[in-house]
Design a protein around this motif. Structure first.
Motif, PDB file in Angstrom:
ATOM      1  N   ALA A 102       0.867  -1.187   0.000  1.00  0.00           N
ATOM      2  CA  ALA A 102       0.000   0.000   0.000  1.00  0.00           C
ATOM      3  C   ALA A 102       0.898   1.228   0.000  1.00  0.00           C
ATOM      4  O   ALA A 102       1.773   1.359   0.856  1.00  0.00           O
ATOM      5  CB  ALA A 102      -0.911   0.002   1.219  1.00  0.00           C
ATOM      6  N   ILE A 103       0.703   2.107  -0.972  1.00  0.00           N
ATOM      7  CA  ILE A 103       1.532   3.288  -1.130  1.00  0.00           C
ATOM      8  C   ILE A 103       0.662   4.534  -1.044  1.00  0.00           C
ATOM      9  O   ILE A 103      -0.371   4.632  -1.711  1.00  0.00           O
ATOM     10  CB  ILE A 103       2.286   3.274  -2.477  1.00  0.00           C
ATOM     11  N   ILE A 136      -2.008   3.923  -4.016  1.00  0.00           N
ATOM     12  CA  ILE A 136      -2.276   2.725  -4.791  1.00  0.00           C
ATOM     13  C   ILE A 136      -1.985   1.503  -3.921  1.00  0.00           C
ATOM     14  O   ILE A 136      -1.213   1.580  -2.950  1.00  0.00           O
ATOM     15  CB  ILE A 136      -1.432   2.650  -6.081  1.00  0.00           C
ATOM     16  N   GLN A 137      -2.622   0.395  -4.274  1.00  0.00           N
ATOM     17  CA  GLN A 137      -2.410  -0.853  -3.550  1.00  0.00           C
ATOM     18  C   GLN A 137      -2.153  -1.969  -4.552  1.00  0.00           C
ATOM     19  O   GLN A 137      -2.549  -1.890  -5.721  1.00  0.00           O
ATOM     20  CB  GLN A 137      -3.624  -1.213  -2.691  1.00  0.00           C
ATOM     21  N   ALA A 187      10.280  -1.740  -1.069  1.00  0.00           N
ATOM     22  CA  ALA A 187       9.631  -0.449  -1.315  1.00  0.00           C
ATOM     23  C   ALA A 187      10.406   0.344  -2.356  1.00  0.00           C
ATOM     24  O   ALA A 187       9.821   0.908  -3.295  1.00  0.00           O
ATOM     25  CB  ALA A 187       9.511   0.335  -0.006  1.00  0.00           C
ATOM     26  N   ASP A 188      11.728   0.401  -2.205  1.00  0.00           N
ATOM     27  CA  ASP A 188      12.554   1.140  -3.164  1.00  0.00           C
ATOM     28  C   ASP A 188      12.427   0.538  -4.560  1.00  0.00           C
ATOM     29  O   ASP A 188      12.388   1.270  -5.561  1.00  0.00           O
ATOM     30  CB  ASP A 188      14.014   1.131  -2.722  1.00  0.00           C
ATOM     31  N   TYR A 189      12.376  -0.783  -4.638  1.00  0.00           N
ATOM     32  CA  TYR A 189      12.274  -1.432  -5.942  1.00  0.00           C
ATOM     33  C   TYR A 189      10.940  -1.112  -6.620  1.00  0.00           C
ATOM     34  O   TYR A 189      10.891  -0.791  -7.816  1.00  0.00           O
ATOM     35  CB  TYR A 189      12.430  -2.947  -5.797  1.00  0.00           C
ATOM     36  N   MET A 247       6.365  11.511  -5.844  1.00  0.00           N
ATOM     37  CA  MET A 247       5.618  12.026  -4.697  1.00  0.00           C
ATOM     38  C   MET A 247       5.214  10.908  -3.745  1.00  0.00           C
ATOM     39  O   MET A 247       4.112  10.916  -3.185  1.00  0.00           O
ATOM     40  CB  MET A 247       4.357  12.786  -5.161  1.00  0.00           C
ATOM     41  N   VAL A 248       6.086   9.940  -3.523  1.00  0.00           N
ATOM     42  CA  VAL A 248       5.761   8.804  -2.677  1.00  0.00           C
ATOM     43  C   VAL A 248       5.965   9.157  -1.210  1.00  0.00           C
ATOM     44  O   VAL A 248       6.997   9.714  -0.823  1.00  0.00           O
ATOM     45  CB  VAL A 248       6.614   7.577  -3.049  1.00  0.00           C
ATOM     46  N   GLY A 249       4.988   8.841  -0.380  1.00  0.00           N
ATOM     47  CA  GLY A 249       5.076   9.037   1.058  1.00  0.00           C
ATOM     48  C   GLY A 249       5.263   7.707   1.762  1.00  0.00           C
ATOM     49  O   GLY A 249       6.238   6.997   1.552  1.00  0.00           O
TER      50      GLY A 249
END
Length: 294
Positions: free
Chosen positions: A10-11, A19-20, A39-41, A50-52
């Protein structure tokens, strides 16, 4: 069989929304992969911006034939630490006092100053600036030379570097630097002397650069010279020609390096950034090499 990781994610985005994904399967080179690496990949592979917050959920591993080239994560050795640890009582140079490292505010004394269950430590350090692995700026030798606050940041960081193998030498002369591409580079001299760090042997009969070598490096226009020895100059007398020549040309010096055997001959970046002090020409640094990912 090859290894694969199965997971949900889940991002959240910093500008709203998210998004999921469920039951994702990813080929991996080893047997495991951390949530942070996953997560980095995902962010890189999906080209997300703009990823939190990123949550990796329900992760488990299976053995199954790879469907594509497995993920090869950057090596943790990408950054190589080239500094010695500074500790209370360390003698870097005979005749100079050791650092005193203690509490200004201990965790015990901080109890009651903040909300219940919260404590802090504030350290106090008393030391001369020539302690541990340190960098010399022109002000160290010249009263009107640039001090730590006046040398531009670009002179300390991300310098194209070359390693010189001088492990069998006492006097390091011009011949070690000839026929090499050294202009505008950080020249890092590996003498192997750091193996004697924090012993009596470290202070006596250490490797050093000759006056002629310093003049050659100056004339070739190098940016910085580093060494893993007790001093870049011969300390058996009172003359310090290498400091005089290099600092006079605004070529920085880093002494007491270590781990130089881990460096390639070339193709890496060298950084050694000190605090921005006014009126000081020398200070401890934590130099490191940035190796190529290739």
């Amino acid at each position: 069989m090859d290894h694969r990781v199965v997971f949900d994610f889940a991002i959240e985005f910093t500008n709203g929304g998210g998004i999921q994904g469920q039951d994702f399967r990813l080929d991996i080179a080893g047997e495991t992969i951390t949530d942070a690496e996953l997560a980095d990949y995902i962010i890189k592979d999906l080209r997300l911006l703009m990823v939190g917050k990123v949550d990796i959920l329900n992760k488990f591993y299976i053995q199954e034939k790879h469907k594509r080239q497995p993920v090869n994560l950057p090596s943790p050795e990408l950054l190589v630490d080239l500094s010695h640890t500074i500790f209370d009582g360390l003698i870097t140079y005979k005749g100079l006092p050791a650092p005193v490292i203690c509490d200004f505010l201990s965790r015990e004394d901080s109890i009651g100053k903040y909300e219940e269950g919260t404590s802090f430590q504030i350290g106090k350090i008393e030391m001369v600036s020539n302690t541990g692995t340190y960098i010399d700026c022109p002000f160290h030798r010249y009263a009107h030379g640039k001090d730590l606050s006046e040398v531009e940041l670009e002179a300390f960081a991300n310098l194209d570097a070359i390693t010189i193998n001088a492990t069998d030498a006492l006097e390091i002369g011009i011949e070690f630097f000839q026929n090499l591409e050294i202009r505008n580079k950080a020249v890092i001299v590996n003498t192997g002397w750091s193996k004697n760090w924090n012993t009596e042997a470290y202070f006596e009969n250490h490797p050093f650069l000759t006056r002629e070598a310093a003049e050659y490096l100056r004339d070739c226009g190098v940016k910085l010279v580093g060494i893993d020895s007790h001093n870049i100059d011969d300390t058996r007398g009172n003359s310090r020609p290498v400091h005089t020549i290099l600092l006079g040309a605004e070529i920085l010096i880093v002494e007491h390096l270590c781990n130089l055997e881990k460096l390639p001959v070339s193709g890496y970046l060298f950084s050694a950034v000190p605090p921005k002090f006014k009126g000081v020409g020398t200070f401890p640094v934590r130099p490191f090499a940035t190796l190529s990912k290739a």
